[in-house]
Design an enzyme around this catalytic site. Sequence first.
Site, PDB file in Angstrom:
ATOM      1  N   LYS A 286       0.414  -1.079  -0.278  1.00  0.00           N
ATOM      2  CA  LYS A 286       0.302  -0.131  -0.008  1.00  0.00           C
ATOM      3  C   LYS A 286       0.726   1.135   0.056  1.00  0.00           C
ATOM      4  CE  LYS A 286      -4.214  -1.917   1.870  1.00  0.00           C
ATOM      5  NZ  LYS A 286      -5.190  -2.374   2.742  1.00  0.00           N
ATOM      6  N   ASP A 322      -9.860   1.960   2.427  1.00  0.00           N
ATOM      7  CA  ASP A 322      -9.946   1.810   3.335  1.00  0.00           C
ATOM      8  C   ASP A 322      -9.971   2.879   4.483  1.00  0.00           C
ATOM      9  OD1 ASP A 322      -8.654  -0.921   3.289  1.00  0.00           O
ATOM     10  OD2 ASP A 322      -6.643   0.103   3.390  1.00  0.00           O
TER      11      ASP A 322
HETATM   12  P1  NAP Z   1       2.129  -4.147   6.039  1.00  0.00           P
HETATM   13  O1  NAP Z   1       2.021  -2.460   5.171  1.00  0.00           O
HETATM   14  O2  NAP Z   1       2.411  -5.247   5.200  1.00  0.00           O
HETATM   15  O3  NAP Z   1       1.861  -3.963   7.490  1.00  0.00           O
HETATM   16  C1  NAP Z   1       2.328  -5.051   7.947  1.00  0.00           C
HETATM   17  C2  NAP Z   1       2.156  -3.934  10.038  1.00  0.00           C
HETATM   18  O4  NAP Z   1       2.107  -5.731  10.334  1.00  0.00           O
HETATM   19  C3  NAP Z   1       2.970  -3.400  10.454  1.00  0.00           C
HETATM   20  O5  NAP Z   1       3.175  -2.949  11.176  1.00  0.00           O
HETATM   21  C4  NAP Z   1       4.176  -5.094  10.750  1.00  0.00           C
HETATM   22  O6  NAP Z   1       5.765  -4.446  11.841  1.00  0.00           O
HETATM   23  C5  NAP Z   1       3.040  -5.733  11.494  1.00  0.00           C
HETATM   24  N1  NAP Z   1       3.576  -6.840  11.540  1.00  0.00           N
HETATM   25  C6  NAP Z   1       4.282  -7.737  10.600  1.00  0.00           C
HETATM   26  N2  NAP Z   1       3.835  -9.150  11.040  1.00  0.00           N
HETATM   27  C7  NAP Z   1       4.376  -9.260  12.507  1.00  0.00           C
HETATM   28  C8  NAP Z   1       4.983 -10.119  13.488  1.00  0.00           C
HETATM   29  N3  NAP Z   1       4.806 -11.388  13.070  1.00  0.00           N
HETATM   30  N4  NAP Z   1       4.814  -9.549  14.585  1.00  0.00           N
HETATM   31  C9  NAP Z   1       3.895  -7.800  14.780  1.00  0.00           C
HETATM   32  N5  NAP Z   1       3.819  -7.270  14.465  1.00  0.00           N
HETATM   33  C10 NAP Z   1       3.696  -7.932  12.675  1.00  0.00           C
HETATM   34  O7  NAP Z   1       0.087  -4.293   5.616  1.00  0.00           O
HETATM   35  P2  NAP Z   1      -1.505  -3.987   5.131  1.00  0.00           P
HETATM   36  O8  NAP Z   1      -1.773  -3.402   4.134  1.00  0.00           O
HETATM   37  O9  NAP Z   1      -0.730  -2.585   6.691  1.00  0.00           O
HETATM   38  O10 NAP Z   1      -2.353  -5.418   6.241  1.00  0.00           O
HETATM   39  C11 NAP Z   1      -2.142  -5.660   7.245  1.00  0.00           C
HETATM   40  C12 NAP Z   1      -3.767  -6.365   7.342  1.00  0.00           C
HETATM   41  O11 NAP Z   1      -4.895  -5.790   7.689  1.00  0.00           O
HETATM   42  C13 NAP Z   1      -3.702  -7.274   6.566  1.00  0.00           C
HETATM   43  O12 NAP Z   1      -3.863  -8.591   7.258  1.00  0.00           O
HETATM   44  C14 NAP Z   1      -4.258  -7.090   6.063  1.00  0.00           C
HETATM   45  O13 NAP Z   1      -5.554  -8.240   5.241  1.00  0.00           O
HETATM   46  C15 NAP Z   1      -5.505  -6.563   6.663  1.00  0.00           C
HETATM   47  N6  NAP Z   1      -6.614  -5.745   5.994  1.00  0.00           N
HETATM   48  C16 NAP Z   1      -7.466  -5.376   5.878  1.00  0.00           C
HETATM   49  C17 NAP Z   1      -8.915  -4.615   5.458  1.00  0.00           C
HETATM   50  C18 NAP Z   1     -10.389  -4.853   5.467  1.00  0.00           C
HETATM   51  O14 NAP Z   1     -10.645  -4.133   4.816  1.00  0.00           O
HETATM   52  N7  NAP Z   1     -11.002  -5.480   6.196  1.00  0.00           N
HETATM   53  C19 NAP Z   1      -8.072  -3.319   4.727  1.00  0.00           C
HETATM   54  C20 NAP Z   1      -6.688  -3.129   4.261  1.00  0.00           C
HETATM   55  C21 NAP Z   1      -5.910  -4.697   5.299  1.00  0.00           C
HETATM   56  P3  NAP Z   1       6.337  -4.651  11.035  1.00  0.00           P
HETATM   57  O15 NAP Z   1       6.497  -2.758  10.472  1.00  0.00           O
HETATM   58  O16 NAP Z   1       7.768  -4.184  12.566  1.00  0.00           O
HETATM   59  O17 NAP Z   1       7.001  -4.575   9.424  1.00  0.00           O
END
Ligand code: NAP
Length: 485
Positions: A286, A322
Amino acid sequence: MICLTLMEDTIEKNFAVFMENSSFVDIIELRLDMLIDPLLVEPELVRSKFNFPVIITCRLVRDGGKYSGNEYQRRDILYQFSNAGFDYIDLEMGIVYPEVEEAAHSHNTRIIRSYHNFEGIPDNFEEIFRELASVVGEIPKVAVFLEGSCQVYKFFKIIEKIHDIEEKIVLGMGDFGIPTRVLYKKLGSFLSYCSVPGRSGAPGQLTPDKMKNMYRSDCINNSTLIYGIAGNPVMHSGSPNFHNTGYKRSSLNAVYIPFLVDDINYFFKLAGVLPLCGFSVTVPFKVDILGFLDRKSPEVVRTDSCNTVLRNGGMWEGYNTDLEGFLSPLAAIENLKDRLHRAAVIGAGGAARSVIAALKSLGLEISIFNRSEERGRILAEETACSFFPLEKFDLLSGYDLIVQTTSVGMIPDVEKTPVQGYRFHKDQLAYDIIYTPLKTKFLREAESSGAEIIGGMDMLISQGALQFEIFTNREYPQEEQKESS
Ligand code: NAP
């Protein structure tokens, strides 16, 4: 045509799978190598049992199949089956079985001459294809494993070059290759294989129901508008079901496909080749996507995060749905303004950026908790929030609203939570934006402490409906549209 690969070890079991799925498919592939002892099977009985177009094939272990007999036994099996008058027989490139070929010809059985490569696209791919296609009357088939966005792009480019070969079967195996299976008609492939869960004929095969009803892959033609979702992981995403249902209900000639991406540069090249009319963006792209956009909506500028990309007049326009999608389930909370004052956001990725902007619009005081300190601190500085390393999650007790935005707890890791051991209290509101599973461990633990919970499905639907409007200029249809008279 949609082809169901039958992988059971008896004809009876194969027949049962066929009967359950026959309405979704046009042809079946009977993998004789999967049968317990194919030499003992009566080909004529099989022919009369399956009153349907059938491809027969028998692959040796060295060719990626399961038949453990020797080359001569395999030849005998194929010879017997060739004499029973099946519609097609699939023979690997390089196999010379004159008696099998003769029997096939005498029963009007078409020969599919196939090349499989589980390592990737060979340098001489086009040459191999042209050699296969040079045998008059045979149908050339190539199935290569695609590992990465670069190979997917390369595959589509090569297939463009062989568009002069009219009758062919082409497919990319593996999760990266899924778009090639859905878009088989665009690739000029005369069929695409699928299989039932747990009985995959090759990596990346989708189920017959998905091929027929969700992707409507047999209806795709040159006018079909192609949309999709770019992410890694992406196969868990509920968006293909959501958008394809919308297109179907609105009678739109459009399809929405999951694109597993490991290199955003190559994904954009592919988007140009297909071409994609628009796509959703999910974890972890994103923020990375921003550098590829020609125009950004005010929400993208405000959040520095983009989940929706539209091609408009040759330009890539970025939107963020979002932000509004996240707020939608909160609107149903009574006395929201009186009840919520301090919010904690766990995570600092692309989705967290939208969540923070949304919470700011509600006037809440926000703290960010993130695993990586640098990323968390940068986001906190940019958004004027406070920051705490994730290990300090015991501090979460001071917040009325806790929003979980990391990918921790998502299928298949459903027993994980980023705040292991944290005890919620009953006055808190816990919101997890993950929607697979519907109730994450984070939410289960919050609920068992008496806290109110919100899962990510409402956000998905709400942000998806806004995306649908951006893609199609129409409202998301809640029900099947009535045919206009
Ligand atoms: P992203 O940009 O990759 O960010 C991932 C986040 O998760 C970062 O803060 C990362 O921390 C953290 N993280 C990953 N693995 C971790 C671990 N093992 N322990 C602790 N923290 C961890 O992903 P995103 O686009 O923000 O999406 C995140 C989630 O939101 C996904 O599951 C996605 O499906 C969901 N989502 C849902 C909707 C909906 O419509 N419901 C919309 C958007 C997103 P670091 O900075 O330390 O790497």
